[in-house]
Design a protein around this motif. Structure first.
Motif, PDB file in Angstrom:
ATOM      1  N   PRO A 135     -34.241   9.451 -16.103  1.00 31.71           N
ATOM      2  CA  PRO A 135     -32.976   8.811 -16.458  1.00 31.71           C
ATOM      3  C   PRO A 135     -32.996   7.343 -16.025  1.00 31.71           C
ATOM      4  O   PRO A 135     -33.628   6.992 -15.031  1.00 31.71           O
ATOM      5  CB  PRO A 135     -31.944   9.607 -15.652  1.00 31.71           C
ATOM      6  CG  PRO A 135     -32.584  10.924 -15.377  1.00 31.71           C
ATOM      7  CD  PRO A 135     -34.057  10.610 -15.233  1.00 31.71           C
TER       8      PRO A 135
ATOM      9  N   MET B  59     -25.210  11.944 -27.295  1.00 30.63           N
ATOM     10  CA  MET B  59     -24.575  13.126 -26.699  1.00 30.63           C
ATOM     11  C   MET B  59     -24.389  12.845 -25.216  1.00 30.63           C
ATOM     12  O   MET B  59     -25.116  12.036 -24.637  1.00 30.63           O
ATOM     13  CB  MET B  59     -25.464  14.340 -26.924  1.00 30.63           C
ATOM     14  CG  MET B  59     -24.772  15.691 -27.008  1.00 30.63           C
ATOM     15  SD  MET B  59     -23.720  15.917 -28.468  1.00 30.63           S
ATOM     16  CE  MET B  59     -24.813  16.784 -29.581  1.00 30.63           C
ATOM     17  N   VAL B  60     -23.431  13.532 -24.597  1.00 29.70           N
ATOM     18  CA  VAL B  60     -23.140  13.290 -23.186  1.00 29.70           C
ATOM     19  C   VAL B  60     -23.427  14.547 -22.369  1.00 29.70           C
ATOM     20  O   VAL B  60     -23.035  15.649 -22.741  1.00 29.70           O
ATOM     21  CB  VAL B  60     -21.663  12.888 -22.982  1.00 29.70           C
ATOM     22  CG1 VAL B  60     -21.331  12.786 -21.498  1.00 29.70           C
ATOM     23  CG2 VAL B  60     -21.380  11.568 -23.687  1.00 29.70           C
ATOM     24  N   SER B  61     -24.139  14.366 -21.259  1.00 24.76           N
ATOM     25  CA  SER B  61     -24.336  15.465 -20.314  1.00 24.76           C
ATOM     26  C   SER B  61     -23.460  15.225 -19.096  1.00 24.76           C
ATOM     27  O   SER B  61     -23.491  14.154 -18.500  1.00 24.76           O
ATOM     28  CB  SER B  61     -25.805  15.544 -19.889  1.00 24.76           C
ATOM     29  OG  SER B  61     -25.997  16.626 -18.993  1.00 24.76           O
ATOM     30  N   GLY B  62     -22.669  16.232 -18.757  1.00 24.25           N
ATOM     31  CA  GLY B  62     -21.789  16.100 -17.605  1.00 24.25           C
ATOM     32  C   GLY B  62     -21.431  17.468 -17.067  1.00 24.25           C
ATOM     33  O   GLY B  62     -21.842  18.480 -17.614  1.00 24.25           O
ATOM     34  N   ALA B  63     -20.688  17.475 -15.990  1.00 22.51           N
ATOM     35  CA  ALA B  63     -20.239  18.743 -15.421  1.00 22.51           C
ATOM     36  C   ALA B  63     -19.474  19.510 -16.486  1.00 22.51           C
ATOM     37  O   ALA B  63     -18.805  18.914 -17.323  1.00 22.51           O
ATOM     38  CB  ALA B  63     -19.353  18.487 -14.215  1.00 22.51           C
ATOM     39  N   THR B  64     -19.600  20.803 -16.438  1.00 17.82           N
ATOM     40  CA  THR B  64     -19.106  21.652 -17.520  1.00 17.82           C
ATOM     41  C   THR B  64     -17.721  21.253 -18.013  1.00 17.82           C
ATOM     42  O   THR B  64     -16.745  21.270 -17.276  1.00 17.82           O
ATOM     43  CB  THR B  64     -19.059  23.114 -17.067  1.00 17.82           C
ATOM     44  OG1 THR B  64     -20.376  23.479 -16.674  1.00 17.82           O
ATOM     45  CG2 THR B  64     -18.588  24.016 -18.176  1.00 17.82           C
ATOM     46  N   VAL B  65     -17.687  20.891 -19.282  1.00 19.02           N
ATOM     47  CA  VAL B  65     -16.427  20.541 -19.915  1.00 19.02           C
ATOM     48  C   VAL B  65     -15.826  21.816 -20.497  1.00 19.02           C
ATOM     49  O   VAL B  65     -16.460  22.521 -21.256  1.00 19.02           O
ATOM     50  CB  VAL B  65     -16.653  19.515 -21.040  1.00 19.02           C
ATOM     51  CG1 VAL B  65     -15.342  19.228 -21.762  1.00 19.02           C
ATOM     52  CG2 VAL B  65     -17.236  18.240 -20.486  1.00 19.02           C
ATOM     53  N   THR B  66     -14.612  22.124 -20.098  1.00 17.33           N
ATOM     54  CA  THR B  66     -13.948  23.276 -20.688  1.00 17.33           C
ATOM     55  C   THR B  66     -13.292  22.855 -21.990  1.00 17.33           C
ATOM     56  O   THR B  66     -13.125  21.665 -22.276  1.00 17.33           O
ATOM     57  CB  THR B  66     -12.852  23.810 -19.745  1.00 17.33           C
ATOM     58  OG1 THR B  66     -11.903  22.757 -19.537  1.00 17.33           O
ATOM     59  CG2 THR B  66     -13.451  24.227 -18.413  1.00 17.33           C
ATOM     60  N   SER B  67     -12.906  23.850 -22.765  1.00 21.82           N
ATOM     61  CA  SER B  67     -12.212  23.531 -24.003  1.00 21.82           C
ATOM     62  C   SER B  67     -10.928  22.762 -23.724  1.00 21.82           C
ATOM     63  O   SER B  67     -10.535  21.891 -24.490  1.00 21.82           O
ATOM     64  CB  SER B  67     -11.915  24.822 -24.779  1.00 21.82           C
ATOM     65  OG  SER B  67     -13.112  25.380 -25.257  1.00 21.82           O
ATOM     66  N   GLU B  68     -10.284  23.061 -22.593  1.00 18.21           N
ATOM     67  CA  GLU B  68      -9.047  22.363 -22.246  1.00 18.21           C
ATOM     68  C   GLU B  68      -9.316  20.888 -21.930  1.00 18.21           C
ATOM     69  O   GLU B  68      -8.544  20.010 -22.272  1.00 18.21           O
ATOM     70  CB  GLU B  68      -8.375  23.013 -21.028  1.00 18.21           C
ATOM     71  CG  GLU B  68      -7.840  24.418 -21.268  1.00 18.21           C
ATOM     72  CD  GLU B  68      -8.942  25.475 -21.299  1.00 18.21           C
ATOM     73  OE1 GLU B  68      -9.977  25.275 -20.624  1.00 18.21           O
ATOM     74  OE2 GLU B  68      -8.798  26.474 -22.014  1.00 18.21           O
TER      75      GLU B  68
ATOM     76  N   TYR C 118     -11.810  19.114 -22.980  1.00 19.63           N
ATOM     77  CA  TYR C 118     -12.671  18.483 -23.973  1.00 19.63           C
ATOM     78  C   TYR C 118     -12.048  17.252 -24.614  1.00 19.63           C
ATOM     79  O   TYR C 118     -12.723  16.250 -24.805  1.00 19.63           O
ATOM     80  CB  TYR C 118     -13.031  19.521 -25.043  1.00 19.63           C
ATOM     81  CG  TYR C 118     -13.734  18.958 -26.237  1.00 19.63           C
ATOM     82  CD1 TYR C 118     -15.046  18.480 -26.141  1.00 19.63           C
ATOM     83  CD2 TYR C 118     -13.101  18.906 -27.481  1.00 19.63           C
ATOM     84  CE1 TYR C 118     -15.704  17.974 -27.254  1.00 19.63           C
ATOM     85  CE2 TYR C 118     -13.757  18.407 -28.590  1.00 19.63           C
ATOM     86  CZ  TYR C 118     -15.047  17.940 -28.477  1.00 19.63           C
ATOM     87  OH  TYR C 118     -15.687  17.434 -29.568  1.00 19.63           O
TER      88      TYR C 118
ATOM     89  N   GLN D 209     -10.249  14.980 -23.602  1.00 22.16           N
ATOM     90  CA  GLN D 209     -10.304  13.735 -22.834  1.00 22.16           C
ATOM     91  C   GLN D 209     -11.737  13.264 -22.598  1.00 22.16           C
ATOM     92  O   GLN D 209     -11.960  12.249 -21.963  1.00 22.16           O
ATOM     93  CB  GLN D 209      -9.622  13.922 -21.476  1.00 22.16           C
ATOM     94  CG  GLN D 209      -8.107  13.940 -21.544  1.00 22.16           C
ATOM     95  CD  GLN D 209      -7.582  15.300 -21.982  1.00 22.16           C
ATOM     96  OE1 GLN D 209      -8.005  16.316 -21.460  1.00 22.16           O
ATOM     97  NE2 GLN D 209      -6.688  15.303 -22.954  1.00 22.16           N
TER      98      GLN D 209
ATOM     99  N   LEU E 264     -15.758  12.076 -23.078  1.00 28.74           N
ATOM    100  CA  LEU E 264     -16.549  11.144 -23.875  1.00 28.74           C
ATOM    101  C   LEU E 264     -17.174  11.854 -25.064  1.00 28.74           C
ATOM    102  O   LEU E 264     -17.286  11.292 -26.150  1.00 28.74           O
ATOM    103  CB  LEU E 264     -17.673  10.548 -23.014  1.00 28.74           C
ATOM    104  CG  LEU E 264     -17.291   9.450 -22.031  1.00 28.74           C
ATOM    105  CD1 LEU E 264     -18.504   9.079 -21.203  1.00 28.74           C
ATOM    106  CD2 LEU E 264     -16.752   8.243 -22.775  1.00 28.74           C
ATOM    107  N   GLN E 265     -17.580  13.105 -24.834  1.00 24.75           N
ATOM    108  CA  GLN E 265     -18.208  13.851 -25.923  1.00 24.75           C
ATOM    109  C   GLN E 265     -17.255  13.993 -27.095  1.00 24.75           C
ATOM    110  O   GLN E 265     -17.648  13.882 -28.251  1.00 24.75           O
ATOM    111  CB  GLN E 265     -18.640  15.229 -25.426  1.00 24.75           C
ATOM    112  CG  GLN E 265     -19.432  16.030 -26.460  1.00 24.75           C
ATOM    113  CD  GLN E 265     -20.718  15.328 -26.876  1.00 24.75           C
ATOM    114  OE1 GLN E 265     -21.506  14.951 -26.045  1.00 24.75           O
ATOM    115  NE2 GLN E 265     -20.901  15.138 -28.176  1.00 24.75           N
TER     116      GLN E 265
END
Lengths: 248, 163
Positions: free
Chosen positions: B123, B139-148, B150, B152, B154-155
């Motif tokens: 990286p 694409m963005v990698s980050g701590a698990t994004v929940t549907s709720e 999502y 907000q 960047l992805q």
């Protein structure tokens, strides 16, 4: 292949957004849409078998002792074996069984997305990037395809990026608490790691990128040192105090 | 990557053993890790200052002069196929057989032959204020994004961007 054409797809399954980017020959034709539908079907089936949020999933029933592993689809034994290997290799920080509760979610996600990418990878002359809630698989169809550019989120400010990594064929997984505080604990102590804000792992396949990101995060202060011992991984550790450390 | 480097060094040590050089770092474990086919090319040339061009065949007649320490030599290994991809190393020894330089001519990643897998790219840190658009990100990698969460993320912005 030069690829200006691009299509994006988003659907929600397993409580998280699944994002797909395609470029190349099959991006929005019937073949692309069929492959996307097939990928989503894989994830829905995995959810049906493995979800700990569904009382009637095989894993929930297995956890309650109503079934044995032999009563479950063979994928359950495969995932449990991965979990056992991860437990050994992380000195117990990663464990799918904590306090008598079976929760293989830490293994299932990356493993499932790796499988779901299968139907997409075989699209001819098409590049694929498939993400499930921030853990993703990249594939390019040929030696001339451009890399996928992956941004790594800042755990202290999820609207900003901290790093980028180019990936052609490989996977990127990040574990942290930015969006779901408290969902990763050190299985040895039951405590939420407080020294590290996030761990990103880049590896050839998402199954182990995801496991290692979670295991390294659970290891807290030892995360960067442990990750450096893992073959074929690179990564980024963001400490709670904001410092960053590249591994690899 | 550190493990790869250690492995490379142990391979070098084992290769050196094959040629009868004495080295204090090569143990039985190192020998055992040498891949099949990691034999040294028999062509070796006398070098002046270890400045052999890694991009060219070391046996080509570049007219390396004999101004160096008499028995110093540079040895180029065959390309070894490893689980991480092809690896080729070059070692330079002085007159007593002590390794004075190790150069990796070909890494498992970043070479033109096998760039299909480059999961091992590091990286690169960027300015923290960059957003996904200006960083030209797919694409963005980050701590698990929940549907709720999502909407907000960047992805989400990327997914809505039409190109």
């Amino acid at each position: 292949m030069t690829t200006a054409v691009r299509a994006r797809y988003v659907e929600h399954v397993m409580g998280m957004p699944i994002s797909l980017a395609l470029r190349g020959r099959h991006t929005d034709d019937a073949r692309a849409k069929d492959a996307w539908a097939e990928a989503m079907a894989v994830l829905r089936e995995v959810d049906r078998v493995f979800s700990t949020y569904r009382d009637d999933s095989f894993v929930s029933r297995l956890g309650r002792g109503e079934l044995s592993v032999h009563d479950c689809p063979p994928e359950v034994a495969e995932v449990l074996e991965l979990g056992e290997r991860a437990r050994r290799e992380s000195d117990g920080a990663f464990d799918v069984r904590r306090g008598g509760v079976l929760d293989p979610s830490g293994v299932v996600k990356g493993w499932a997305v790796e499988r779901a990418a299968g139907p997409l990878r075989v699209l001819p002359e098409t590049d694929v990037c498939l993400s499930a809630g921030g853990d993703l698989v990249c594939h390019v169809s040929g030696p001339d395809s451009p890399e996928w550019r992956i941004g790594i989120e800042n755990p202290h400010d999820p609207t900003a990026l901290l790093a980028t990594v180019p990936v052609r064929n490989g996977a990127v997984a990040t574990s942290g608490l930015a969006h779901r505080p408290g969902h990763v604990v050190d299985a040895r102590t039951g405590r939420v790691p407080d020294l590290v804000a996030s761990v990103t792992v880049v590896h050839a396949d998402l199954t182990w990128a995801d496991i290692d990101a979670t295991a390294a995060f659970a290891l807290g202060g030892e995360s960067a040192r442990w990750l450096a011992t893992r073959p074929g991984r690179t990564g980024l550790v963001v400490w709670a105090d904001g410092r960053t450390e590249l591994v690899g | 990557m550190r493990r790869i480097v250690l492995w490379l060094l142990s391979t070098v040590s084992a290769v050196v053993l094959l040629f009868g050089y004495h080295t204090s770092t090569a143990g039985p474990a190192a020998t055992a890790q040498a891949p099949v086919g990691a034999s040294l090319a028999t062509t070796s040339t006398t070098t002046t200052s270890g400045g052999t061009d890694p991009g060219t065949d070391s046996s080509s007649g570049s007219g390396a002069s004999s101004s160096a320490t008499p028995a110093a030599s540079t040895l180029t290994g065959d390309v070894a196929q490893t689980r991480w991809g092809p690896v080729q190393v070059q070692i330079t020894t002085d007159g007593s057989g002590t390794i004075t330089d190790v150069e990796v001519l070909q890494y498992p990643s970043g070479n033109s032959v096998d760039d299909q897998i480059n999961a091992y790219a590091l990286p690169q840190l960027v300015q923290a204020t960059l957003d996904a658009q200006s960083a030209n990100i797919d694409m963005v990698s980050g701590a698990t994004v929940t549907s709720e969460g999502y909407l907000q993320s960047l992805q989400s912005a990327l997914d809505q961007a039409t190109t």
